[in-house]
Design a protein around this motif. Structure first.
Motif, PDB file in Angstrom:
ATOM      1  N   GLN A 186       0.831  -1.209   0.000  1.00 46.37           N
ATOM      2  CA  GLN A 186       0.000   0.000   0.000  1.00 46.37           C
ATOM      3  C   GLN A 186       0.865   1.258   0.000  1.00 46.37           C
ATOM      4  O   GLN A 186       0.589   2.227  -0.721  1.00 46.37           O
ATOM      5  N   ARG A 247      -1.866  -3.595  -7.462  1.00 49.18           N
ATOM      6  CA  ARG A 247      -3.157  -4.271  -7.483  1.00 49.18           C
ATOM      7  C   ARG A 247      -4.251  -3.286  -7.067  1.00 49.18           C
ATOM      8  O   ARG A 247      -4.075  -2.509  -6.121  1.00 49.18           O
ATOM      9  N   PRO A 248      -5.379  -3.294  -7.758  1.00 48.13           N
ATOM     10  CA  PRO A 248      -6.439  -2.330  -7.469  1.00 48.13           C
ATOM     11  C   PRO A 248      -6.894  -2.339  -6.026  1.00 48.13           C
ATOM     12  O   PRO A 248      -7.070  -1.279  -5.417  1.00 48.13           O
ATOM     13  N   GLU A 249      -7.111  -3.561  -5.430  1.00 40.41           N
ATOM     14  CA  GLU A 249      -7.624  -3.593  -4.070  1.00 40.41           C
ATOM     15  C   GLU A 249      -6.597  -3.077  -3.064  1.00 40.41           C
ATOM     16  O   GLU A 249      -6.949  -2.435  -2.056  1.00 40.41           O
ATOM     17  N   ALA A 252      -6.539   0.812  -3.533  1.00 41.86           N
ATOM     18  CA  ALA A 252      -7.758   1.424  -2.991  1.00 41.86           C
ATOM     19  C   ALA A 252      -7.745   1.403  -1.471  1.00 41.86           C
ATOM     20  O   ALA A 252      -8.118   2.386  -0.812  1.00 41.86           O
ATOM     21  N   GLU A 253      -7.300   0.297  -0.877  1.00 45.50           N
ATOM     22  CA  GLU A 253      -7.247   0.218   0.591  1.00 45.50           C
ATOM     23  C   GLU A 253      -6.220   1.197   1.152  1.00 45.50           C
ATOM     24  O   GLU A 253      -6.428   1.800   2.215  1.00 45.50           O
ATOM     25  N   ILE A 282     -12.545   5.342  -5.992  1.00 46.68           N
ATOM     26  CA  ILE A 282     -12.446   3.948  -5.548  1.00 46.68           C
ATOM     27  C   ILE A 282     -13.197   3.024  -6.502  1.00 46.68           C
ATOM     28  O   ILE A 282     -12.717   1.921  -6.844  1.00 46.68           O
ATOM     29  N   MET A 286     -11.410   0.035  -8.661  1.00 43.03           N
ATOM     30  CA  MET A 286     -11.799  -1.363  -8.473  1.00 43.03           C
ATOM     31  C   MET A 286     -12.387  -1.968  -9.736  1.00 43.03           C
ATOM     32  O   MET A 286     -12.246  -3.179  -9.975  1.00 43.03           O
ATOM     33  N   GLN A 288     -11.513  -1.218 -12.763  1.00 45.16           N
ATOM     34  CA  GLN A 288     -10.406  -1.376 -13.705  1.00 45.16           C
ATOM     35  C   GLN A 288     -10.854  -1.232 -15.160  1.00 45.16           C
ATOM     36  O   GLN A 288     -10.478  -2.035 -16.022  1.00 45.16           O
TER      37      GLN A 288
END
Length: 595
Positions: A186, A247-249, A252-253, A282, A286, A288
């Motif tokens: 992150q 990675r998107p998640e 975003a986190e 967000i 997510m 994409q």
């Protein structure tokens, strides 16, 4: 006058910039499925347009030079572009004249408007400065970190989100303990986002738009553009972070945790990670959705728009400059002054009703007991029904005027042919216009309207006009008023008195102008007769037909030394025109244009 000119320039600039913003919106809509960076530069261009008036681009083109262009083509293009590009002008060059005096007391209005603008400018600037001080304090409290990065990295105890501070020497500001709240993946994604801002120089472009917001704080469009710029720059950085492999998640986190523990950057020119609509960001991260690259058609669309916005005004300046310079040089060499050198204006307290307007050879102009409305009619060659929006005193207050100017020798109207007569008469009108503007503070607005007019046509039995004799300049018929010293120089033009119009080597267009003055309604020459004629027209005037306002230019008063009253049993002007001249006045409607 200066305030009106500045207001006109500002109004033109604002509507042109607003139009540029609307075009930018259409282009952004066309590129909604493409990369965000393309839309970002479109919005930025619309913002910068507020700082660069089209007139600056035209001026650049006018100083670059261009090969000679035919005068008619250049004039046509010049008129078209100016009418489209500058709808707010002090004079529109069209028809019906609306003149209104600007009282001296009204001069406070520009000052008040400037004061309001200055207050808004200072308020916005102070707002930004207070926020800048907050970030500056955070930077000063920071300590260097050993990071492999393109810019220096500082750790600050202030609880602000990670951000890039500075325009020309940016630093990356990280809050203390951020690594304890984010895992390595992150943190790497957040760091990639901030370095993307550095590579794009987002702080510089944001500062440019902040200047636009401070200068044009009163225009809602600039604030809307600011929101679009923040939205697209954050989206562009999000796309870049995902392209680099995050990675998107995870990304975003990381953004959500940053929002949970730290405050948003208070300045748009200090790029952070939590800007724009967080929920939409967000969702986009997510889902994409893959953004398309610009294809050839959209690249061509952007290129055409850029050429139209930048190159168009420059090319116009190139094409217009030779004509403008040639005209100004020609006027500087050949044209006499279009203003009086000396003028004396005094209120007339005589209480008399007689009016005298005399324009003599040598540049002398005298108006006696003359209302301002009559001067307006003389200066702009209009009738009473074409003057609107002026206060009632322009018809009640009377003035005595003595004015002189340096005239060319050909301004003795007795020596001129028809074309020279018109040119000299136009110069004299411009001098009176200048007098009205300088001494009475008059401004005008012109607009085209449909008016009832009279068309002067040939009557059924043909014209009854005597063609003018080709007499030497020093001979000719005696003065029509019977000069005691015998024949004088042959007159050319029109002499008007109440109930009488005399023409000497005059065209019928001059007769139409004279009838316009007598009837209070425009008379258009539709006879098709192009010759020069001698004629005398006599009729019994109506009470509504006042004294005329100008003579032929030989120094004789146009009114004031009134002739004996016409025969009350004589014909009307309409009957006299038909019986004495073989012409006819027909009622019509027309859209009038005056130069």
């Amino acid at each position: 006058m200066i305030g009106a000119h500045v207001s006109s320039m500002l109004a033109n600039h604002l509507w042109q910039s607003t139009l540029a913003g609307a075009v930018a919106g259409l282009l952004a809509l066309a590129l909604r499925t493409n990369h965000a960076r393309a839309r970002y530069w479109i919005w930025l261009t619309a913002s910068v347009k507020f700082l660069i008036p089209f007139s600056v681009l035209v001026g650049i083109g006018s100083h670059l030079g261009w090969p000679a262009i035919p005068a008619t083509a250049a004039a046509g293009l010049s008129t078209t572009v100016k009418q489209i590009g500058q709808p707010f002008t002090a004079t529109a060059g069209l028809s019906s004249v609306s003149l209104a005096p600007v009282p001296v007391a009204a001069n406070w209005l520009p000052a008040v408007l400037f004061a309001v603008w200055a207050c808004g400018f200072l308020a916005v600037t102070l707002f930004w400065w207070v926020r800048w001080r907050r970030i500056r304090a955070a930077v000063c409290a920071g300590s260097p970190l050993q990071f492999e990065s393109d810019v220096p990295v500082l750790s600050s105890p202030v609880l602000l989100e990670p951000g890039v501070f500075g325009i020309f020497r940016p630093v990356l500001l990280l809050p203390e303990g951020i690594a304890e709240h984010l895992d390595p993946a992150q943190f790497k994604a957040i760091l990639a986002h901030e370095l993307c801002h550095v590579r794009r120089r987002d702080n510089l472009t944001a500062a440019i738009h902040m200047l636009v917001e401070a200068l044009f704080w009163f225009h809602p469009l600039v604030w809307w553009l600011g929101a679009r710029l923040v939205e697209e720059r954050e989206r562009a950085c999000d796309e870049e972070v995902l392209r680099l492999g995050s990675r998107p998640e995870v990304y975003a986190e990381g953004i959500l945790k940053t929002c949970q523990f730290y405050l948003e950057s208070p300045l748009v020119c200090a790029s952070g990670v939590t800007g724009s609509d967080l929920k939409q960001r967000i969702v986009r991260i997510m889902t994409q959705r893959v953004s398309k690259k610009l294809d050839f058609g959209k690249r061509a669309l952007l290129a055409a728009a850029g050429i139209a916005v930048v190159a168009g005004p420059i090319v116009f300046g190139l094409m217009n400059s030779p004509q403008g310079r040639a005209q100004s040089q020609s006027q500087a060499v050949t044209a006499p002054s279009d203003s009086f050198e000396v003028a004396s204006i005094k209120p007339s307290k005589s209480g008399e009703r007689n009016v005298s307007l005399v324009y003599s050879p040598g540049g002398r102009f005298r108006a006696t007991n003359t209302p301002l409305k009559m001067l307006i009619r003389l200066a702009y060659n209009v009738q009473d029904f074409q003057i609107s929006g002026a206060p009632g005193w322009i018809n009640s207050e009377r003035y005595n005027i003595e004015a002189t100017s340096t005239e060319a020798p050909d301004d003795d109207l007795r020596k001129l042919n028809q074309e020279q007569f018109k040119a000299a008469d136009a110069r004299r009108r411009r001098r009176v216009q200048s007098l009205l503007a300088d001494r009475f503070k008059l401004t005008l607005h012109r607009e085209t309207k449909e008016f009832p007019v009279y068309a002067l046509v040939v009557a059924k039995n043909g014209p009854k006009l005597q063609e003018a004799a080709d007499a030497p300049a020093e001979s000719g018929p005696p003065d029509p008023k019977g000069a005691p010293d015998g024949p004088r120089k042959r007159m050319k033009g029109i002499r008007m008195d109440r109930g009488e119009v005399s023409g000497y080597a005059a065209s019928l267009s001059f007769l139409a102008d004279a009838l316009s003055n007598q009837l209070g309604r425009t008379v258009l020459d539709r006879t098709g007769l192009k010759g020069l004629y001698d004629f005398t027209l006599k009729w019994t005037p109506d009470e509504s037909q006042g004294a005329m306002i100008k003579g032929p230019g030989d120094g004789s008063p146009a009114a004031g030394n009134a002739p004996p009253p016409p025969d009350a049993s004589g014909p009307s002007i309409f009957t006299a025109v038909q019986e004495q001249l073989g012409l006819k006045l027909n009622r019509r409607k027309a859209r009038l244009k005056f130069s």
